[in-house]
Design an enzyme around this catalytic site. Structure first.
Site, PDB file in Angstrom:
ATOM      1  N   GLY A  97       0.675  -1.126  -0.034  1.00 56.02           N
ATOM      2  CA  GLY A  97      -0.025  -0.029  -0.083  1.00 56.02           C
ATOM      3  C   GLY A  97       0.928   1.355   0.014  1.00 56.02           C
TER       4      GLY A  97
ATOM      5  N   GLY B 214       6.333  -2.443   3.147  1.00 50.27           N
ATOM      6  CA  GLY B 214       5.786  -2.960   4.514  1.00 50.27           C
ATOM      7  C   GLY B 214       6.155  -4.686   4.553  1.00 50.27           C
TER       8      GLY B 214
ATOM      9  N   ILE C 143       2.053   3.019   6.801  1.00 54.08           N
ATOM     10  CA  ILE C 143       1.401   4.024   7.699  1.00 54.08           C
ATOM     11  C   ILE C 143       0.706   3.323   9.239  1.00 54.08           C
ATOM     12  CG2 ILE C 143       0.485   5.566   6.147  1.00 54.08           C
ATOM     13  CD1 ILE C 143      -2.330   4.248   6.979  1.00 54.08           C
ATOM     14  N   ASP C 144       0.985   1.939   9.062  1.00 57.36           N
ATOM     15  CA  ASP C 144       0.483   1.316  10.263  1.00 57.36           C
ATOM     16  C   ASP C 144       1.590   1.123  11.334  1.00 57.36           C
ATOM     17  OD1 ASP C 144      -1.781   0.723   8.881  1.00 57.36           O
ATOM     18  OD2 ASP C 144      -1.439  -1.441   8.469  1.00 57.36           O
TER      19      ASP C 144
ATOM     20  N   GLY D  96      -5.029   0.162  10.393  1.00 52.52           N
ATOM     21  CA  GLY D  96      -4.480  -0.642  11.652  1.00 52.52           C
ATOM     22  C   GLY D  96      -4.853  -1.932  11.421  1.00 52.52           C
ATOM     23  N   ARG D  97      -4.569  -2.697  10.477  1.00 46.90           N
ATOM     24  CA  ARG D  97      -4.831  -4.102  10.328  1.00 46.90           C
ATOM     25  C   ARG D  97      -4.647  -5.012  11.398  1.00 46.90           C
ATOM     26  NH1 ARG D  97      -2.137  -6.393   4.878  1.00 46.90           N
ATOM     27  NH2 ARG D  97      -0.893  -4.466   5.443  1.00 46.90           N
TER      28      ARG D  97
ATOM     29  N   HIS E 249      -8.489   5.673   3.164  1.00 48.11           N
ATOM     30  CA  HIS E 249      -7.342   6.002   2.264  1.00 48.11           C
ATOM     31  C   HIS E 249      -6.894   7.583   2.587  1.00 48.11           C
ATOM     32  CE1 HIS E 249      -8.481   2.298   1.003  1.00 48.11           C
ATOM     33  NE2 HIS E 249      -7.365   1.949   0.788  1.00 48.11           N
TER      34      HIS E 249
ATOM     35  N   GLN F 117      -5.982   8.667   4.930  1.00 53.44           N
ATOM     36  CA  GLN F 117      -4.706   8.565   5.923  1.00 53.44           C
ATOM     37  C   GLN F 117      -3.247   8.249   4.980  1.00 53.44           C
ATOM     38  OE1 GLN F 117      -5.904   6.283   9.601  1.00 53.44           O
ATOM     39  NE2 GLN F 117      -6.992   5.700   7.830  1.00 53.44           N
TER      40      GLN F 117
HETATM   41  O1  F6P Z   1      -1.055  -1.822   5.452  1.00 53.78           O
HETATM   42  C1  F6P Z   1      -1.466  -0.491   5.316  1.00 53.78           C
HETATM   43  C2  F6P Z   1      -3.056  -0.657   5.295  1.00 53.78           C
HETATM   44  O2  F6P Z   1      -3.189   0.752   5.000  1.00 53.78           O
HETATM   45  C3  F6P Z   1      -3.766  -1.130   6.330  1.00 53.78           C
HETATM   46  O3  F6P Z   1      -4.074  -0.405   7.534  1.00 53.78           O
HETATM   47  C4  F6P Z   1      -4.896  -1.571   5.464  1.00 53.78           C
HETATM   48  O4  F6P Z   1      -5.876  -2.477   5.992  1.00 53.78           O
HETATM   49  C5  F6P Z   1      -4.695  -1.836   4.330  1.00 53.78           C
HETATM   50  O5  F6P Z   1      -3.278  -1.027   3.970  1.00 53.78           O
HETATM   51  C6  F6P Z   1      -5.511  -1.237   3.116  1.00 53.78           C
HETATM   52  O6  F6P Z   1      -4.977  -1.663   1.785  1.00 53.78           O
HETATM   53  P1  F6P Z   1      -5.721  -1.396   0.199  1.00 53.78           P
HETATM   54  O7  F6P Z   1      -6.870  -0.851   0.638  1.00 53.78           O
HETATM   55  O8  F6P Z   1      -4.989  -0.566  -0.407  1.00 53.78           O
HETATM   56  O9  F6P Z   1      -5.942  -2.814  -0.077  1.00 53.78           O
END
Ligand code: F6P
Length: 370
Positions: A11, A113, A137-138, A181-182, A282, A284
């Site tokens: 991401g 990441g 960002i996490d 924040g997964r 997004h 963020q």
């Molecule tokens: O790893 C960063 C992150 O922003 C996570 O917090 C979020 O779950 C994920 O990416 C979302 O990514 P995308 O929507 O691009 O698949």
């Protein structure tokens, strides 16, 4: 080392372009190397390949620009999601390594990441020297105090909380902000303290809606008719599961989302107070990096080039006590950096009267000061 390959994967995060700029300026200006930018993450190494030489003129004006001029992917042919686990398709590595040879790349700088750096580690194990740059960002990468992008995301989440305060207070409502924040609650924890939240919900501390409601009642007893809740997307209730908006498949990882709405609905059901949820999403990740992230990303980029030139491989640049060091990529990818439930910052939040919604929360957090 004559040619460095540069990949941005996973991401996007504010500061990616600042890393690209620093790599190009340092590699060309100091070491007279060639830099090949690989497009669309590791996918750019497959089939016909998508890669181009990066010259100083390509990175002019990049420092404040969000996103990545190289493009990025957080899914693709290097990871297949199979029966819940991630499988590494050997064929993709073979094809990519042959293409790396054809492109004349002697070493790779991988900006990513945990997922992308894990793929970088596999390239290193298969003979391509790799130095990683920690991005997300996490802020959940191990072995570094900070990943670039985190502090910009934190600013954005904090500003959102500031803005939610005034509308919450005007309507006597509960406003719930769902942040990214997964697996970890760094954005929620830091922004919750900086933005004066009343409740912070993070994946590391399972919550009950009754404990969250109790904090709202406590505020009402002090004649505070509104409350602010910040919840990390990967948070879950005690004994429950994370909430997904998309279950994912072989090509796509599952996508989290929905816990904010769940919490808002439960608060309204239990307390009768009007509640609303805002998903920051997004926002963020997009837009210009703040000053610190520009500086950190630049420092990481230059240090990564120097490490590769020194002959380091299978390493990641990392922030440690205000200094940039290198650490083994393997160690950085082994485990995520989660919020320790008993950490100083969690304690500070509780001392400030912030609730984490834990079942025995009332025992932990300070009283609402009326
Ligand atoms: O790893 C960063 C992150 O922003 C996570 O917090 C979020 O779950 C994920 O990416 C979302 O990514 P995308 O929507 O691009 O698949």
């Amino acid at each position: 080392m004559k040619t460095i390959g540069l990949i941005t994967g996973g991401g996007d995060a504010p500061g990616l372009n600042a890393v690209i700029r620093a790599v190009v300026k340092t590699a060309i200006g100091v070491y007279n190397l060639k830099v090949v930018g690989v497009e669309d993450g590791f996918e750019g190494l497959l089939s016909e390949t998508k890669a181009r030489e990066l010259k100083p003129e390509d990175v002019r004006g990049l420092l404040p620009r969000g996103g990545t001029i190289l493009g990025t992917r957080n899914r693709g042919r290097f990871v297949v999601h199979d029966t819940g686990g991630a499988v590494k398709p050997e064929e993709s590595y073979r094809e990519a390594i042959a293409n790396i040879g054809r492109l004349g790349i002697d070493g790779l700088i991988v900006v990513g990441g945990e997922g992308s750096l894990g793929i970088g580690l596999e390239f290193d194990r298969r003979g391509v020297p790799v130095v990683g740059v920690p991005k997300t960002i996490d802020n959940d990468l191990a072995c570094t105090e900070l990943t670039f992008g985190f502090l910009t995301a934190l600013d954005i989440a904090t500003e959102a909380l500031d803005r939610l305060h005034t509308t919450a207070a005007s309507h006597d409502r509960v406003m719930v902000l769902e942040v990214m924040g997964r697996h970890t609650g760094w954005i929620a924890l830091h922004s919750g303290i900086a933005g004066g939240a009343d409740v912070i919900l993070i994946p590391e501390i399972p919550f009950t809606c009754e404990a969250v409601a109790e904090k709202i009642y406590e505020r009402e007893r002090c004649e505070r008719q509104f409350s602010i809740v910040v919840v990390a997307e990967g948070s879950s209730p005690v004994g429950g599961q994370e909430i997904y908006q998309d279950a994912g498949d072989r090509q796509h990882a599952p996508r989290l989302g929905g816990v904010g709405n769940f919490v808002a609905q439960q608060i309204e059901r239990i307390t009768g107070k009007e509640s609303r949820c805002v998903v920051l999403g997004h926002l963020q990740r997009g837009g210009s990096p703040n000053a610190f992230d520009r500086m950190l990303a630049s420092n990481y980029g230059s240090c990564a080039v120097r490490a590769l030139v020194r002959g380091e491989r299978g390493r990641m640049v990392a922030l440690h006590a205000a200094d940039i060091i290198t650490v083994p990529l393997q160690k950085a990818c082994a485990n995520l950096k989660t919020v320790p439930a008993e950490s100083q910052l969690v304690r500070t939040a509780r001392d400030l009267g912030i609730s984490f919604g834990a079942p025995d929360e009332a025992r932990h957090h300070g009283k609402e000061v009326c």
